[in-house]
Motif scaffolding. Structure first.
Motif, PDB file in Angstrom:
ATOM      1  N   VAL A  10      -4.882   5.101   0.461  1.00 40.57           N
ATOM      2  CA  VAL A  10      -4.034   5.248   1.641  1.00 40.57           C
ATOM      3  C   VAL A  10      -3.350   6.606   1.565  1.00 40.57           C
ATOM      4  O   VAL A  10      -2.831   6.986   0.512  1.00 40.57           O
ATOM      5  N   GLU A  11      -3.350   7.330   2.672  1.00 39.71           N
ATOM      6  CA  GLU A  11      -2.753   8.663   2.710  1.00 39.71           C
ATOM      7  C   GLU A  11      -1.249   8.590   2.961  1.00 39.71           C
ATOM      8  O   GLU A  11      -0.731   9.147   3.924  1.00 39.71           O
ATOM      9  N   LYS A  12      -0.564   7.863   2.087  1.00 37.58           N
ATOM     10  CA  LYS A  12       0.890   7.763   2.105  1.00 37.58           C
ATOM     11  C   LYS A  12       1.337   7.688   0.655  1.00 37.58           C
ATOM     12  O   LYS A  12       0.584   7.239  -0.201  1.00 37.58           O
ATOM     13  N   SER A  13       2.572   8.089   0.398  1.00 36.29           N
ATOM     14  CA  SER A  13       3.083   7.936  -0.961  1.00 36.29           C
ATOM     15  C   SER A  13       3.240   6.448  -1.256  1.00 36.29           C
ATOM     16  O   SER A  13       3.347   5.622  -0.347  1.00 36.29           O
ATOM     17  N   ALA A  14       3.255   6.090  -2.534  1.00 43.27           N
ATOM     18  CA  ALA A  14       3.406   4.683  -2.922  1.00 43.27           C
ATOM     19  C   ALA A  14       4.709   4.122  -2.352  1.00 43.27           C
ATOM     20  O   ALA A  14       4.738   3.000  -1.846  1.00 43.27           O
ATOM     21  N   GLN A  15       5.792   4.892  -2.408  1.00 44.01           N
ATOM     22  CA  GLN A  15       7.077   4.413  -1.907  1.00 44.01           C
ATOM     23  C   GLN A  15       7.046   4.211  -0.393  1.00 44.01           C
ATOM     24  O   GLN A  15       7.564   3.229   0.119  1.00 44.01           O
ATOM     25  N   PHE A  27       2.976  -6.139   9.322  1.00 46.65           N
ATOM     26  CA  PHE A  27       1.770  -6.907   9.012  1.00 46.65           C
ATOM     27  C   PHE A  27       0.955  -7.223  10.267  1.00 46.65           C
ATOM     28  O   PHE A  27      -0.247  -7.449  10.180  1.00 46.65           O
ATOM     29  N   GLU A  28       1.616  -7.219  11.423  1.00 38.83           N
ATOM     30  CA  GLU A  28       0.879  -7.488  12.660  1.00 38.83           C
ATOM     31  C   GLU A  28      -0.225  -6.454  12.871  1.00 38.83           C
ATOM     32  O   GLU A  28      -1.313  -6.771  13.347  1.00 38.83           O
ATOM     33  N   LYS A  29       0.027  -5.197  12.491  1.00 34.81           N
ATOM     34  CA  LYS A  29      -0.956  -4.122  12.655  1.00 34.81           C
ATOM     35  C   LYS A  29      -2.158  -4.311  11.726  1.00 34.81           C
ATOM     36  O   LYS A  29      -3.221  -3.743  11.967  1.00 34.81           O
ATOM     37  N   LEU A  30      -1.972  -5.077  10.656  1.00 33.90           N
ATOM     38  CA  LEU A  30      -3.040  -5.263   9.672  1.00 33.90           C
ATOM     39  C   LEU A  30      -3.917  -6.478   9.940  1.00 33.90           C
ATOM     40  O   LEU A  30      -4.968  -6.648   9.337  1.00 33.90           O
ATOM     41  N   MET A  31      -3.472  -7.329  10.859  1.00 40.75           N
ATOM     42  CA  MET A  31      -4.158  -8.595  11.093  1.00 40.75           C
ATOM     43  C   MET A  31      -5.545  -8.386  11.712  1.00 40.75           C
ATOM     44  O   MET A  31      -5.784  -7.406  12.405  1.00 40.75           O
ATOM     45  N   THR A 125      -8.544  -3.118   4.618  1.00 41.68           N
ATOM     46  CA  THR A 125      -9.267  -2.146   5.445  1.00 41.68           C
ATOM     47  C   THR A 125      -8.380  -1.583   6.557  1.00 41.68           C
ATOM     48  O   THR A 125      -8.492  -0.410   6.916  1.00 41.68           O
ATOM     49  N   ASN A 126      -7.478  -2.401   7.081  1.00 43.75           N
ATOM     50  CA  ASN A 126      -6.618  -1.967   8.186  1.00 43.75           C
ATOM     51  C   ASN A 126      -5.389  -1.158   7.742  1.00 43.75           C
ATOM     52  O   ASN A 126      -4.576  -0.781   8.582  1.00 43.75           O
ATOM     53  N   MET A 127      -5.264  -0.868   6.480  1.00 41.58           N
ATOM     54  CA  MET A 127      -4.125  -0.080   5.979  1.00 41.58           C
ATOM     55  C   MET A 127      -3.974   1.249   6.702  1.00 41.58           C
ATOM     56  O   MET A 127      -2.868   1.750   6.881  1.00 41.58           O
ATOM     57  N   SER A 128      -5.085   1.828   7.120  1.00 38.78           N
ATOM     58  CA  SER A 128      -5.020   3.119   7.809  1.00 38.78           C
ATOM     59  C   SER A 128      -4.296   3.022   9.146  1.00 38.78           C
ATOM     60  O   SER A 128      -3.899   4.032   9.720  1.00 38.78           O
ATOM     61  N   LYS A 129      -4.104   1.794   9.674  1.00 35.91           N
ATOM     62  CA  LYS A 129      -3.416   1.621  10.965  1.00 35.91           C
ATOM     63  C   LYS A 129      -1.897   1.711  10.838  1.00 35.91           C
ATOM     64  O   LYS A 129      -1.206   1.762  11.851  1.00 35.91           O
TER      65      LYS A 129
END
Length: 130
Positions: A10-15, A27-31, A125-129
């Motif tokens: 994922v192109e974000k920092s861990a924090q 979580f709605e965006k990941l569903m 897979t939807n983490m990029s959203k």
């Protein structure tokens, strides 16, 4: 029954990712696309339903910034946890993997293994959203 999602970068920092995933509304965006219901119940809980499946309420059980978030079933009817493991890669990227741990009888485990595997794979897979 223990299941793992594929590890995704994922192109974000861990924090930053940790902060996003401790806000239940994200979580709605990941569903998956076949979501029938999604409702935030409080700062630490949400309810979701997929078409053809019973509704499930997840509650935040534990958080260890920025590496681990544990969500668990809000009722003991179907005891399980969904563990989010976040590993920093660099200052601006990290990897994520979901671990599902559930206590089911063998018949139930056989019935839910496929749908749950697909579900946690879709979340990853939807983490990029986000």
């Amino acid at each position: 029954m223990n299941l793992e999602s594929p590890k995704v970068n994922v192109e974000k920092s861990a924090q930053e990712l940790f902060d996003l995933l401790t806000k239940m509304k994200n979580f709605e965006k990941l569903m998956p696309e076949n979501i029938a219901k999604f409702e935030v119940i409080g700062d630490d809980s949400f309810l979701f339903g997929l078409k053809g499946m019973p509704e499930i309420q997840l509650k935040l059980k534990e958080k260890l910034s920025p590496n681990k978030i544990v969500l668990g079933a809000a009722t003991d009817k179907v005891p399980f946890t969904l563990i989010t493991n976040i590993e920093p890669i660099s200052a601006s990227s990290c990897s994520l993997k979901f671990d599902f741990e559930g206590s089911f009888n063998p018949m139930m485990a056989m019935m839910v293994k496929g749908p749950i595997s697909k579900f946690i794979e879709t979340l990853a897979t939807n983490m990029s959203k986000l």
